[in-house]
Design an enzyme around this catalytic site. Structure first.
Site, PDB file in Angstrom:
ATOM      1  N   CYS A  15       0.839  -1.191   0.000  1.00  0.00           N
ATOM      2  CA  CYS A  15       0.000   0.000   0.000  1.00  0.00           C
ATOM      3  C   CYS A  15       0.875   1.242   0.000  1.00  0.00           C
ATOM      4  CB  CYS A  15      -0.944   0.019   1.203  1.00  0.00           C
ATOM      5  SG  CYS A  15      -0.071   0.145   2.777  1.00  0.00           S
ATOM      6  N   CYS A  18       2.983   1.681   3.064  1.00  0.00           N
ATOM      7  CA  CYS A  18       4.256   0.948   3.077  1.00  0.00           C
ATOM      8  C   CYS A  18       5.339   1.800   2.419  1.00  0.00           C
ATOM      9  CB  CYS A  18       4.128  -0.369   2.316  1.00  0.00           C
ATOM     10  SG  CYS A  18       2.792  -1.437   2.874  1.00  0.00           S
ATOM     11  N   ASP A 419       9.478  25.867 -32.766  1.00  0.00           N
ATOM     12  CA  ASP A 419      10.522  26.530 -33.551  1.00  0.00           C
ATOM     13  C   ASP A 419      10.656  25.957 -34.951  1.00  0.00           C
ATOM     14  OD1 ASP A 419      11.529  24.094 -32.874  1.00  0.00           O
ATOM     15  OD2 ASP A 419      13.546  24.804 -32.398  1.00  0.00           O
TER      16      ASP A 419
END
Length: 546
Positions: A15, A18, A419
């Site tokens: 999870c 953790c 550009d």
């Protein structure tokens, strides 16, 4: 302190809490200047003093927390997704009958025993890792997502087993005859299915890196001193080695052209659809494609020093970076599990006090429900997964994003200035206009025949435009790298290509034609000049659709 930057795979993260726990503990570890855990990719990014702390020390610290750190990538598990799918399917196959019997056939003779027989493999085999990891966390006076799952399903399963085999112990309570096998088995099956979906999301998120790595070739054709060639692994190449590359092959390392000339597709680096002419001395890059002709180039930048390797590293670092919103989510996830446990115990206590005759039954249901539904995984997984997918997809399109914070700020962009047009065009130029200065009907088949001898995209566009004009027999066909080509027809020299090619042969267009050329160029058209017998015969404008 000279900081060393490394990334390591992490194991057994269940999870976001953790991940936050590992991150917090390592940031406090002596010698570590920065530690960041990406839960979505299960990757630990570290900046540390290699003289003060070693990867083995860090791994030992991670193992103390109940997780593991892979400091040798050769030992990494290659099938987490397949394993997660197998567990999820096995648990679901056994849990669905448990759910059906509990909901629709509770009075079936021996129902409790059937439910016990089907639920036990789900809880004690497919779900065993929840209990193992939870037990390790308890020994460290800690808790995580596995603790929630283990506690909720464990309580439901143990209570149901007592009800099945020792019913007299609860015969005087309101819970007499009640079992919760379906809750224990279905919760584990659904969580395992969620883990599989997480692994699949992680796998898809990492696909961009794998695609970039797929651009790296494994072998190269080494040109030896005696003129012979030998195919060797790329990691055996040394700086200064001469490498031969054939048409259609990818460059193995960065270097410079030693001999020959060719067109090279560099779109994976620059985004430009049109290939680039490479002649002696020109720079070439790993992963780009030699389109036609044979080249010999000298190896200059190998391995991690190549431009492609640096791009891969930048994408990995960007994917493992954290946006502000993710940092907030991680902080919340770190305190989420203890908070959920407190709420679950409080819910159970309140039902015991206020629940009346059904107090124990309702309290137990509330306790299990709070533990099951309060999963912080989505909280910690959603943001990093979105970042990984977004940055990975951008990298595939040739857009490199510095870090997660830059991606987060990109929502404020209201104007994009480019550009050059080559990065946003289709890469399929077409003839938009052509101006003939000579009405000789032989010129069209002559130009078509000359263009057919070249594989340049502009030549292919001219071929498509002139197709059906017929053909002629040419002699002395010569390709001029970066300029165009020339040929002889009826003892007259003809040229097709750039204006520089014409200037080299003292062919100067008139003022009116130069004015037309300037007008077409200002509209972002590419120009193809056709000349012969000392004068310009035609001018073509080619455009690529945006």
């Amino acid at each position: 302190m000279s900081a060393t930057k490394k990334t390591y795979p992490l194991l057994h993260l269940s999870c976001a809490g953790c991940a936050a726990k590992v991150e917090q503990n390592l940031n406090k570890y002596p010698g570590v200047s920065k530690a960041a855990v990406n839960f979505a990719s299960s990757v630990l990014s570290l900046e540390f003093d290699a003289e003060a702390v070693s990867p083995a020390d860090l791994r030992h610290k991670v193992q103390e927390l109940g997780y593991d750190l892979l400091i040798e990538t050769t030992s990494q598990n290659q099938t987490p997704r397949r394993s997660a799918l197998g567990k999820a399917l096995g648990a679901l196959l056994l849990s669905i009958p448990v759910f059906v019997i509990s909901m629709f056939y509770p009075e079936l003779p021996g129902a409790h025993y059937w439910l016990w027989a089907l639920s036990t493999p789900v809880v004690l085999w497919f779900g065993r890792n929840f209990f193992i990891r939870s037990f390790k966390q308890v020994r460290r006076f800690s808790a995580d997502m596995d603790s929630l799952v283990a506690l909720s399903t464990g309580v439901a399963y143990v209570f149901s087993v007592i009800q099945t085999f020792f019913p007299r112990l609860l015969s005087e309570t309101a819970l007499s005859g009640m079992v919760f096998y379906e809750a224990a088995s279905m919760v584990i099956a659904i969580v395992l299915l969620g883990r599989y979906l997480e692994e699949r999301a992680k796998d898809k998120s990492a696909s961009a890196i794998r695609q970039l790595m797929g651009l790296q070739v494994k072998t190269a054709m080494l040109l030896r001193a005696d003129g012979s060639s030998l195919e060797i692994p790329v990691n055996k190449l040394q700086q200064g080695d001469l490498i031969q590359i054939r048409s259609g092959e990818k460059f193995a390392v960065d270097g410079s052209v030693h001999s020959g000339y060719s067109l090279v597709d560099e779109s994976m680096l620059s985004g430009e659809a049109l290939p680039v002419y490479k002649t002696v001395g020109a720079q070439v890059f790993a992963g780009t494609i030699n389109q036609n002709g044979s080249l010999v180039y000298r190896a200059e930048k190998l391995g991690k020093d190549s431009l492609l390797s640096q791009i891969i590293q930048q994408v990995q670092e960007a994917q493992n970076s954290k946006a502000k919103v993710q940092k907030k989510a991680d902080k919340l996830a770190a305190v989420f599990v203890p908070l959920v446990l407190s709420v679950a115990v409080l819910s159970f206590a309140l039902w015991l006090i206020l629940g009346g005759e059904q107090a124990l039954s309702l309290g137990l249901k509330a306790f299990i429900t709070v533990l099951v539904i309060a999963c912080p995984c989505a909280l910690g997984l959603a943001t990093p997964t979105a970042i990984m997918v977004g940055m990975g997809r951008a990298a595939q399109q040739g857009i490199l994003i510095k870090n997660a914070e830059a991606l987060e700020r990109a929502k404020k962009i209201d104007t994009v200035v480019l550009d050059k047009t080559g990065t946003i065009t289709e890469g399929r130029p077409r003839v938009s206009d052509i101006h003939w200065l000579n009405k000789d009907e032989l010129l069209k088949p002559l130009l078509l025949t000359m263009e057919k001898t070249s594989s340049h995209p502009l030549s292919q566009a001219m071929v498509d435009f002139l197709e059906g004009s017929g053909g002629v027999k040419l002699s002395e066909i010569k390709h001029h790298p970066g300029l165009g080509l020339s040929a002889v027809f009826n003892k007259v020299h003809y040229y097709v290509g750039s204006l520089d090619l014409l200037h080299q042969h003292n062919i100067i267009p008139g003022p009116e034609l130069e004015s037309l050329a300037d007008s077409w160029s200002s509209q972002a058209n590419s120009l193809v000049w056709f000349a012969g017998n000392g004068s310009v015969l035609a001018l073509a404008a080619l455009a690529d659709k945006v």
